[in-house]
Design a protein around this motif. Structure first.
Motif, PDB file in Angstrom:
ATOM      1  N   ALA A  91     -16.774 -12.421 -15.805  1.00 33.99           N
ATOM      2  CA  ALA A  91     -16.729 -11.253 -14.925  1.00 33.99           C
ATOM      3  C   ALA A  91     -17.705 -10.223 -15.464  1.00 33.99           C
ATOM      4  CB  ALA A  91     -15.325 -10.672 -14.862  1.00 33.99           C
ATOM      5  N   VAL A  92     -18.488  -9.637 -14.570  1.00 35.67           N
ATOM      6  CA  VAL A  92     -19.445  -8.597 -14.928  1.00 35.67           C
ATOM      7  C   VAL A  92     -18.966  -7.306 -14.266  1.00 35.67           C
ATOM      8  CG1 VAL A  92     -21.830  -7.838 -14.665  1.00 35.67           C
ATOM      9  CG2 VAL A  92     -21.349 -10.232 -15.176  1.00 35.67           C
ATOM     10  N   MET A 101     -22.760  -2.764 -24.709  1.00 42.30           N
ATOM     11  CA  MET A 101     -21.754  -3.083 -23.702  1.00 42.30           C
ATOM     12  C   MET A 101     -20.490  -3.604 -24.366  1.00 42.30           C
ATOM     13  SD  MET A 101     -23.418  -6.633 -22.281  1.00 42.30           S
ATOM     14  CE  MET A 101     -25.053  -6.369 -22.934  1.00 42.30           C
ATOM     15  N   ASP A 102     -19.391  -3.551 -23.625  1.00 42.67           N
ATOM     16  CA  ASP A 102     -18.140  -4.109 -24.135  1.00 42.67           C
ATOM     17  C   ASP A 102     -18.035  -5.559 -23.689  1.00 42.67           C
ATOM     18  OD1 ASP A 102     -17.134  -1.811 -25.404  1.00 42.67           O
ATOM     19  OD2 ASP A 102     -16.513  -0.994 -23.469  1.00 42.67           O
ATOM     20  N   VAL A 103     -17.649  -6.422 -24.613  1.00 41.36           N
ATOM     21  CA  VAL A 103     -17.426  -7.823 -24.273  1.00 41.36           C
ATOM     22  C   VAL A 103     -15.950  -8.135 -24.511  1.00 41.36           C
ATOM     23  CG1 VAL A 103     -18.135 -10.209 -24.681  1.00 41.36           C
ATOM     24  CG2 VAL A 103     -19.789  -8.370 -24.951  1.00 41.36           C
ATOM     25  N   LEU A 104     -15.310  -8.644 -23.479  1.00 43.74           N
ATOM     26  CA  LEU A 104     -13.873  -8.925 -23.542  1.00 43.74           C
ATOM     27  C   LEU A 104     -13.631 -10.428 -23.459  1.00 43.74           C
ATOM     28  CD1 LEU A 104     -14.196  -5.968 -22.272  1.00 43.74           C
ATOM     29  CD2 LEU A 104     -11.919  -6.318 -21.354  1.00 43.74           C
ATOM     30  N   TYR A 105     -12.573 -10.859 -24.137  1.00 42.52           N
ATOM     31  CA  TYR A 105     -12.200 -12.281 -24.113  1.00 42.52           C
ATOM     32  C   TYR A 105     -10.717 -12.394 -23.762  1.00 42.52           C
ATOM     33  CZ  TYR A 105     -16.351 -12.063 -27.097  1.00 42.52           C
ATOM     34  OH  TYR A 105     -17.598 -11.792 -27.609  1.00 42.52           O
ATOM     35  N   PHE A 106     -10.403 -13.393 -22.953  1.00 43.74           N
ATOM     36  CA  PHE A 106      -9.006 -13.588 -22.569  1.00 43.74           C
ATOM     37  C   PHE A 106      -8.558 -15.023 -22.807  1.00 43.74           C
ATOM     38  CE2 PHE A 106     -10.347  -9.909 -20.115  1.00 43.74           C
ATOM     39  CZ  PHE A 106      -9.298  -9.025 -20.325  1.00 43.74           C
ATOM     40  N   ALA A 107      -7.221 -15.154 -22.933  1.00 50.79           N
ATOM     41  CA  ALA A 107      -6.546 -16.459 -23.062  1.00 50.79           C
ATOM     42  C   ALA A 107      -7.124 -17.231 -24.257  1.00 50.79           C
ATOM     43  CB  ALA A 107      -6.616 -17.229 -21.742  1.00 50.79           C
ATOM     44  N   TRP A 108      -7.424 -18.553 -24.080  1.00 55.01           N
ATOM     45  CA  TRP A 108      -7.849 -19.308 -25.270  1.00 55.01           C
ATOM     46  C   TRP A 108      -9.222 -18.886 -25.773  1.00 55.01           C
ATOM     47  CZ3 TRP A 108     -12.283 -21.877 -24.519  1.00 55.01           C
ATOM     48  CH2 TRP A 108     -12.550 -22.446 -23.269  1.00 55.01           C
ATOM     49  N   VAL A 109     -10.023 -18.258 -24.939  1.00 54.67           N
ATOM     50  CA  VAL A 109     -11.331 -17.763 -25.400  1.00 54.67           C
ATOM     51  C   VAL A 109     -11.097 -16.647 -26.443  1.00 54.67           C
ATOM     52  CG1 VAL A 109     -13.549 -16.804 -24.704  1.00 54.67           C
ATOM     53  CG2 VAL A 109     -12.278 -18.284 -23.127  1.00 54.67           C
ATOM     54  N   ARG A 110     -10.144 -15.775 -26.134  1.00 53.55           N
ATOM     55  CA  ARG A 110      -9.768 -14.699 -27.068  1.00 53.55           C
ATOM     56  C   ARG A 110      -9.247 -15.291 -28.383  1.00 53.55           C
ATOM     57  NH1 ARG A 110      -4.909 -13.385 -27.939  1.00 53.55           N
ATOM     58  NH2 ARG A 110      -4.074 -14.118 -25.948  1.00 53.55           N
ATOM     59  N   GLU A 111      -8.398 -16.312 -28.258  1.00 52.60           N
ATOM     60  CA  GLU A 111      -7.824 -16.921 -29.470  1.00 52.60           C
ATOM     61  C   GLU A 111      -8.897 -17.610 -30.307  1.00 52.60           C
ATOM     62  OE1 GLU A 111      -3.325 -17.817 -27.834  1.00 52.60           O
ATOM     63  OE2 GLU A 111      -4.774 -19.437 -27.804  1.00 52.60           O
ATOM     64  N   ARG A 112      -9.809 -18.294 -29.639  1.00 52.89           N
ATOM     65  CA  ARG A 112     -10.842 -19.041 -30.357  1.00 52.89           C
ATOM     66  C   ARG A 112     -11.823 -18.098 -31.061  1.00 52.89           C
ATOM     67  NH1 ARG A 112     -12.461 -24.402 -27.164  1.00 52.89           N
ATOM     68  NH2 ARG A 112     -10.212 -24.575 -27.203  1.00 52.89           N
ATOM     69  N   VAL A 120     -20.957  -4.851 -28.178  1.00 51.74           N
ATOM     70  CA  VAL A 120     -22.119  -5.667 -28.531  1.00 51.74           C
ATOM     71  C   VAL A 120     -23.387  -4.934 -28.125  1.00 51.74           C
ATOM     72  CG1 VAL A 120     -23.328  -7.839 -28.054  1.00 51.74           C
ATOM     73  CG2 VAL A 120     -20.852  -7.845 -28.316  1.00 51.74           C
ATOM     74  N   GLU A 121     -24.278  -4.751 -29.082  1.00 54.46           N
ATOM     75  CA  GLU A 121     -25.598  -4.196 -28.752  1.00 54.46           C
ATOM     76  C   GLU A 121     -26.508  -5.387 -28.510  1.00 54.46           C
ATOM     77  OE1 GLU A 121     -25.815  -1.101 -28.206  1.00 54.46           O
ATOM     78  OE2 GLU A 121     -23.887  -0.603 -29.112  1.00 54.46           O
ATOM     79  N   SER A 122     -27.010  -5.472 -27.316  1.00 56.05           N
ATOM     80  CA  SER A 122     -27.804  -6.647 -26.973  1.00 56.05           C
ATOM     81  C   SER A 122     -28.864  -6.280 -25.960  1.00 56.05           C
ATOM     82  CB  SER A 122     -26.883  -7.725 -26.385  1.00 56.05           C
ATOM     83  OG  SER A 122     -27.654  -8.739 -25.786  1.00 56.05           O
ATOM     84  N   SER A 123     -29.984  -6.985 -26.047  1.00 57.68           N
ATOM     85  CA  SER A 123     -31.016  -6.786 -25.028  1.00 57.68           C
ATOM     86  C   SER A 123     -31.084  -8.006 -24.120  1.00 57.68           C
ATOM     87  CB  SER A 123     -32.365  -6.524 -25.699  1.00 57.68           C
ATOM     88  OG  SER A 123     -32.627  -7.575 -26.602  1.00 57.68           O
ATOM     89  N   ALA A 124     -30.000  -8.802 -24.129  1.00 52.90           N
ATOM     90  CA  ALA A 124     -29.953 -10.008 -23.292  1.00 52.90           C
ATOM     91  C   ALA A 124     -30.178  -9.631 -21.835  1.00 52.90           C
ATOM     92  CB  ALA A 124     -28.599 -10.693 -23.464  1.00 52.90           C
ATOM     93  N   ALA A 125     -31.005 -10.430 -21.163  1.00 57.53           N
ATOM     94  CA  ALA A 125     -31.336 -10.134 -19.768  1.00 57.53           C
ATOM     95  C   ALA A 125     -30.279 -10.670 -18.807  1.00 57.53           C
ATOM     96  CB  ALA A 125     -32.706 -10.724 -19.429  1.00 57.53           C
ATOM     97  N   THR A 126     -29.642 -11.756 -19.207  1.00 50.05           N
ATOM     98  CA  THR A 126     -28.626 -12.366 -18.324  1.00 50.05           C
ATOM     99  C   THR A 126     -27.382 -12.704 -19.142  1.00 50.05           C
ATOM    100  OG1 THR A 126     -29.314 -14.633 -18.770  1.00 50.05           O
ATOM    101  CG2 THR A 126     -30.445 -13.505 -16.958  1.00 50.05           C
ATOM    102  N   VAL A 127     -26.321 -13.047 -18.434  1.00 49.08           N
ATOM    103  CA  VAL A 127     -25.091 -13.483 -19.100  1.00 49.08           C
ATOM    104  C   VAL A 127     -25.390 -14.678 -20.002  1.00 49.08           C
ATOM    105  CG1 VAL A 127     -22.796 -14.462 -18.755  1.00 49.08           C
ATOM    106  CG2 VAL A 127     -23.599 -12.638 -17.238  1.00 49.08           C
ATOM    107  N   GLY A 155     -27.883  -2.460 -16.977  1.00 48.97           N
ATOM    108  CA  GLY A 155     -26.947  -1.434 -16.516  1.00 48.97           C
ATOM    109  C   GLY A 155     -25.482  -1.836 -16.564  1.00 48.97           C
ATOM    110  N   VAL A 156     -25.203  -3.026 -17.069  1.00 52.12           N
ATOM    111  CA  VAL A 156     -23.818  -3.507 -17.099  1.00 52.12           C
ATOM    112  C   VAL A 156     -23.055  -2.890 -18.273  1.00 52.12           C
ATOM    113  CG1 VAL A 156     -22.456  -5.587 -17.570  1.00 52.12           C
ATOM    114  CG2 VAL A 156     -24.269  -5.643 -15.850  1.00 52.12           C
ATOM    115  N   ARG A 157     -21.816  -2.491 -18.026  1.00 54.01           N
ATOM    116  CA  ARG A 157     -21.014  -1.878 -19.078  1.00 54.01           C
ATOM    117  C   ARG A 157     -20.004  -2.841 -19.703  1.00 54.01           C
ATOM    118  NH1 ARG A 157     -18.758   2.613 -15.403  1.00 54.01           N
ATOM    119  NH2 ARG A 157     -19.133   0.821 -14.067  1.00 54.01           N
TER     120      ARG A 157
END
Lengths: 81, 155
Positions: free
Chosen positions: A54-55, A1-12, A20-27, A68-70
């Motif tokens: 945001a999902v 899935m694609d993971v996006l970061y914005f504002a100070w999260v992006r900067e940090r 990200v290749e992940s088998s995480a079940a939840t956020v 199934g989340v992209r």
């Protein structure tokens, strides 16, 4: 899935978007996986009350399932207007 | 039936020109009232040298769909004619218009309430983030609790 970061999260974290290749079940599982990677992730995710998620471009919660989340995005509370 | 016009752009806009076109459209759609809100970049008088610029970041794709949903929600709550939401992103300087919301309805109450609702939701539910630049450096604008509290009025 694609993971996006914005504002100070992006900067940090130091990038706007990554695949990200992940088998995480939840956020929350994904947050834990990312935080375990490197300090910059752990730092960005250290206070989840200061973050929103945001999902597939819909505001969501940290307990949301990821099957199934992209696209997931992490960002601070919004300040439009 | 409501005409929803959502614009997310880096280009500057002229509020007068936009409002004039919206008013014509609203009149043609049978509206008897138009309400318009324009948001401006305020200078920071306390900061050394003031605000040099404000940079607005957004989430392309989600921004447009979030604004569309907010406008559609307004159209289910009130009897509306055309609705316009324009929001800029990128670098802006003090005194520049940031955004505009315009609503139209047969009578003024619907247009006033819908514009108020759109602004409350847009402030904390549309993915925009403001960063202020002064001589002392750059700071992300923090969300206010009062903005979140404002949403409870509409539940």
């Amino acid at each position: 899935m694609d993971v996006l970061y914005f504002a100070w999260v992006r900067e940090r974290i130091g990038l706007p978007k990554e695949r990200v290749e992940s088998s995480a079940a939840t956020v929350m599982d994904l947050v834990h996986e990312l935080s375990a990677r490197e300090d910059r992730y752990a730092l960005a995710f250290s206070d989840l009350t200061a973050l929103r998620v945001a999902v597939d471009q819909q505001l969501s919660d940290f307990d949301a399932p990821l099957a199934g989340v992209r696209e997931i995005a992490f960002f601070p509370p919004m300040t439009g207007g | 039936m409501s005409l929803i016009d959502i614009r997310v752009q880096d280009a500057a806009f002229d509020p007068g020109v936009l409002l004039s076109a919206f008013t014509t459209l609203a009149a043609q759609a049978g509206a008897g009232a138009v309400v318009c809100f324009t948001g401006l970049v305020r200078d920071l008088p306390g900061a050394n040298g003031g605000l040099s610029k404000m940079v607005i970041e957004h989430y392309p794709g989600m921004t447009e769909s979030a604004l569309q949903s907010i406008a559609e929600e307004a159209a289910t709550r009130w009897s509306l004619g055309p609705v316009l939401i324009l929001h800029r992103y990128g670098a802006l300087t003090p005194e520049e218009p940031i955004m505009m919301v315009a609503t139209a309805s047969a009578h003024r109450a619907d247009a006033f309430l819908a514009a108020d609702f759109l602004m409350d939701y847009l402030k904390s539910r549309a993915p925009f983030w403001k960063k202020e630049f002064t001589a002392e450096g750059a700071t992300w604008v923090a969300a206010k609790d009062s903005d979140e509290d404002a949403l409870s009025r509409w539940r």
